[in-house]
Write an enzyme that holds these catalytic residues in place. Structure first.
Site, PDB file in Angstrom:
ATOM      1  N   ASP A  30     -10.336  62.475 -61.054  1.00 38.99           N
ATOM      2  CA  ASP A  30      -9.675  62.295 -62.359  1.00 38.99           C
ATOM      3  C   ASP A  30      -9.289  60.832 -62.487  1.00 38.99           C
ATOM      4  O   ASP A  30      -8.972  60.175 -61.490  1.00 38.99           O
ATOM      5  CB  ASP A  30      -8.438  63.203 -62.470  1.00 38.99           C
ATOM      6  CG  ASP A  30      -8.021  63.425 -63.924  1.00 38.99           C
ATOM      7  OD1 ASP A  30      -8.287  64.524 -64.448  1.00 38.99           O
ATOM      8  OD2 ASP A  30      -7.460  62.484 -64.538  1.00 38.99           O
ATOM      9  N   LEU A 152     -11.615  80.858 -68.963  1.00 38.96           N
ATOM     10  CA  LEU A 152     -10.285  81.175 -68.406  1.00 38.96           C
ATOM     11  C   LEU A 152      -9.180  81.107 -69.450  1.00 38.96           C
ATOM     12  O   LEU A 152      -9.222  80.325 -70.394  1.00 38.96           O
ATOM     13  CB  LEU A 152      -9.957  80.277 -67.209  1.00 38.96           C
ATOM     14  CG  LEU A 152      -9.731  78.785 -67.388  1.00 38.96           C
ATOM     15  CD1 LEU A 152      -8.340  78.476 -67.886  1.00 38.96           C
ATOM     16  CD2 LEU A 152      -9.963  78.099 -66.064  1.00 38.96           C
ATOM     17  N   CYS A 268      -7.146  75.508 -76.929  1.00 34.77           N
ATOM     18  CA  CYS A 268      -8.521  75.988 -77.129  1.00 34.77           C
ATOM     19  C   CYS A 268      -8.792  76.578 -78.509  1.00 34.77           C
ATOM     20  O   CYS A 268      -9.553  76.011 -79.273  1.00 34.77           O
ATOM     21  CB  CYS A 268      -8.887  77.010 -76.058  1.00 34.77           C
ATOM     22  SG  CYS A 268      -9.013  76.254 -74.440  1.00 34.77           S
TER      23      CYS A 268
HETATM   24  C1  UDX Z   1      -8.212  81.200 -74.894  1.00 29.79           C
HETATM   25  C2  UDX Z   1      -9.252  82.287 -74.562  1.00 29.79           C
HETATM   26  O1  UDX Z   1      -8.601  83.552 -74.413  1.00 29.79           O
HETATM   27  C3  UDX Z   1     -10.011  81.922 -73.288  1.00 29.79           C
HETATM   28  O2  UDX Z   1     -11.010  82.880 -73.011  1.00 29.79           O
HETATM   29  C4  UDX Z   1     -10.615  80.537 -73.456  1.00 29.79           C
HETATM   30  O3  UDX Z   1     -11.267  80.150 -72.263  1.00 29.79           O
HETATM   31  C5  UDX Z   1      -9.543  79.523 -73.819  1.00 29.79           C
HETATM   32  O4  UDX Z   1      -8.848  79.944 -74.991  1.00 29.79           O
HETATM   33  P1  UDX Z   1      -5.774  80.617 -74.000  1.00 29.79           P
HETATM   34  O5  UDX Z   1      -5.792  79.448 -74.930  1.00 29.79           O
HETATM   35  O6  UDX Z   1      -5.264  80.419 -72.617  1.00 29.79           O
HETATM   36  O7  UDX Z   1      -7.252  81.221 -73.850  1.00 29.79           O
HETATM   37  O8  UDX Z   1      -4.862  81.730 -74.681  1.00 29.79           O
HETATM   38  P2  UDX Z   1      -4.993  83.218 -75.228  1.00 29.79           P
HETATM   39  O9  UDX Z   1      -4.394  84.153 -74.268  1.00 29.79           O
HETATM   40  O10 UDX Z   1      -6.350  83.521 -75.715  1.00 29.79           O
HETATM   41  O11 UDX Z   1      -3.992  83.129 -76.476  1.00 29.79           O
HETATM   42  C6  UDX Z   1      -4.249  82.204 -77.527  1.00 29.79           C
HETATM   43  C7  UDX Z   1      -3.169  82.257 -78.549  1.00 29.79           C
HETATM   44  O12 UDX Z   1      -3.249  83.459 -79.308  1.00 29.79           O
HETATM   45  C8  UDX Z   1      -1.747  82.205 -78.014  1.00 29.79           C
HETATM   46  O13 UDX Z   1      -0.983  81.333 -78.823  1.00 29.79           O
HETATM   47  C9  UDX Z   1      -1.258  83.626 -78.137  1.00 29.79           C
HETATM   48  O14 UDX Z   1       0.130  83.699 -78.275  1.00 29.79           O
HETATM   49  C10 UDX Z   1      -1.971  84.075 -79.398  1.00 29.79           C
HETATM   50  N1  UDX Z   1      -2.194  85.533 -79.496  1.00 29.79           N
HETATM   51  C11 UDX Z   1      -2.960  86.177 -78.587  1.00 29.79           C
HETATM   52  C12 UDX Z   1      -1.634  86.235 -80.569  1.00 29.79           C
HETATM   53  O15 UDX Z   1      -0.943  85.658 -81.421  1.00 29.79           O
HETATM   54  N2  UDX Z   1      -1.870  87.568 -80.682  1.00 29.79           N
HETATM   55  C13 UDX Z   1      -2.636  88.254 -79.798  1.00 29.79           C
HETATM   56  O16 UDX Z   1      -2.809  89.465 -79.969  1.00 29.79           O
HETATM   57  C14 UDX Z   1      -3.188  87.532 -78.703  1.00 29.79           C
END
Ligand code: UDX
Length: 442
Positions: A30, A152, A268
């Site tokens: 990094d 992930l 993401c």
């Molecule tokens: C996401 C994808 O799930 C993952 O596969 C990808 O590699 C990266 O982006 P992440 O950003 O870690 O992962 O979070 P995730 O658990 O998907 O939640 C994303 C957002 O959606 C969060 O802000 C969460 O609070 C929100 N969310 C999730 C909701 O508002 N309602 C839900 O039912 C699920």
């Protein structure tokens, strides 16, 4: 196998440590000296459950080291690229400068080993078509490129890396190069393929790149769908949590990702759907992704809705009122505040003149070290709620969900709470004398 991982953020650092855990000899590279120093000491630079132990164990076993010097990739057969692709300032498109920089710095050090040509493995989320451009540069140096997107989730990053639900290999069109890339990656992931029997899909580059953004777009769409239903429920007095439970029993729909609330955030989903729209426009197929504009707008409207509701509950005038905000990270079990709905709402209420007090078990201490926030940081929810005219639960950390409304009933100035994640028991809070408001629920 000797492996290098370029980029040691949420994705790369976890990937490097996980590859060492699988028994490989790994160097993580990094450009951030401070981050490399912390990782080299076996400490995690961010909060991720299980990562500290994984890092400490593999650094002390001598299988994992970190460096700022690209020359330290020497001897590695496989080189993973796991740098960030944030949204460009002033545009929806992805900023590929870190990917391009990583490739440019890696290329001079690519060398074949006794086992064959160097294999470069792209893991970063990139616009479709990026891999083909990188492949040409890697091939010119005698190497082979494979695109192997990462799925992930923060908070489950270690588990998702060591035991993913699927793997996708985007391979070159040349059959010999494809076979070299597949065999090298199969050796890296031997445990996942042979011991865990995790499905592995072989595709071309474009499909592999699209799989990642399609998956994230689908997840974002599911969340915005239920949040759109929350708007309908708000207009009709219906309950979106019951609606979600009822439609989720249909296995074609399923229960997951149907939690209505303040919407999605993080590093993401928001930037990936925007970069996907920007790329579709470049490809002349923007109409195909027109629905993602709606997905994005619905998501933004949830934040606006909380601000409107909060303003109403403060008698139309937030200025001078004390507002407790429970949560700053974009979701629980992470300290990541990128595009966090909680932090955005806290900033906006503060800008409207409220005296906002934020508390978050992991992101709070980070906020306290940053001096560009003009709200107050409290160590505990009890401190934040004390004297508050309004309390907002915006990130569903376990210890906020477990708050006993009766035990804290005497702390606030007004017993009023907005449950931005629909995780509290309305009856319990109302019985304890609180005015309880949720998202899409009467
Ligand atoms: C996401 C994808 O799930 C993952 O596969 C990808 O590699 C990266 O982006 P992440 O950003 O870690 O992962 O979070 P995730 O658990 O998907 O939640 C994303 C957002 O959606 C969060 O802000 C969460 O609070 C929100 N969310 C999730 C909701 O508002 N309602 C839900 O039912 C699920």
């Amino acid at each position: 196998m000797q492996i290098s991982v370029i980029g040691c953020g949420y994705l790369g650092a976890v990937h490097a440590a996980s590859m060492a855990e699988l028994g490989h000899d790994v160097v993580g590279i990094d450009v951030d000296e401070a981050k490399v120093a912390v990782l080299s000491a076996g400490r995690a630079p961010f909060h991720e459950p299980g990562f500290d132990e994984l890092l400490e164990r593999n650094v002390s076993a001598g299988r994992l080291r970190f460096s700022t010097d690209f020359a330290d990739v020497a001897g590695a057969r496989v080189h993973f690229i796991g740098v960030g692709t944030p949204q460009q300032a002033g545009s929806y498109a992805a900023d590929l400068s870190q990917v391009n920089g990583a490739v440019a710095s890696l290329l001079p050090h690519l060398a074949p080993t006794a086992d064959g040509p160097a294999v470069v493995v792209g893991k970063s989320t990139v616009p479709v078509g990026t891999a083909a451009g990188i492949a040409a540069q890697v091939e010119a140096r005698g190497g082979v490129l494979v695109w192997n997107p990462e799925f992930l989730r923060e908070g489950f990053a270690v588990q998702d890396t060591i035991s993913p639900d699927r793997m996708v290999y985007g391979l070159p069109t040349d059959p010999d190069a494809a076979e070299t890339a597949r065999a090298a990656l199969d050796e890296v992931y031997d445990n996942l393929i042979n011991d865990q029997a995790i499905p592995r899909l072989l595709t071309d580059y474009a499909t592999a790149e699209l799989v990642k953004v399609a998956a994230n777009s689908f997840l974002a769409t599911k969340i915005s769908f239920i949040n759109a239903m929350a708007e309908l429920c708000e207009a009709t007095g219906a309950d979106v949590t019951q609606l979600a439970a009822a439609i989720g029993h249909d296995d074609r729909i399923g229960h997951k990702f149907l939690r209505a609330g303040v919407g999605f955030g993080g590093g993401c989903l928001p930037k990936d759907i925007r970069a996907f729209m920007a790329r579709a426009e470049e490809l002349g197929v923007d109409e195909a992704l027109g629905f993602l504009r709606e997905v994005d707008s619905i998501n933004d409207r949830r934040r606006d809705h909380v601000i409107t509701l909060a303003t109403d509950l403060l008698g139309g005038q937030p200025a001078g009122k004390k507002v407790a905000v429970l949560g700053a990270s974009f979701k629980p079990d992470t300290d990541d505040m990128r595009n966090s709905p909680a932090l955005d709402i806290a900033h906006r209420l503060n800008a409207a003149g409220a005296h906002v007090v934020v508390t978050d078990p992991q992101a709070g201490p980070i906020l306290a070290t940053q001096n560009h926030h003009d709200f107050t940081i409290a160590d505990t929810p009890e401190q934040a709620i004390t004297g508050a005219d309004l309390t907002l639960l915006l990130t569903e950390w376990r210890h906020f969900r477990d708050l006993d409304p009766a035990a804290i009933a005497d702390l606030p100035h007004q017993r009023a709470i907005i449950d931005g994640r629909n995780v509290l028991d309305p009856q319990q809070w109302r019985t304890a004398g609180w005015t309880y408001h949720a998202m899409g629920r009467p």
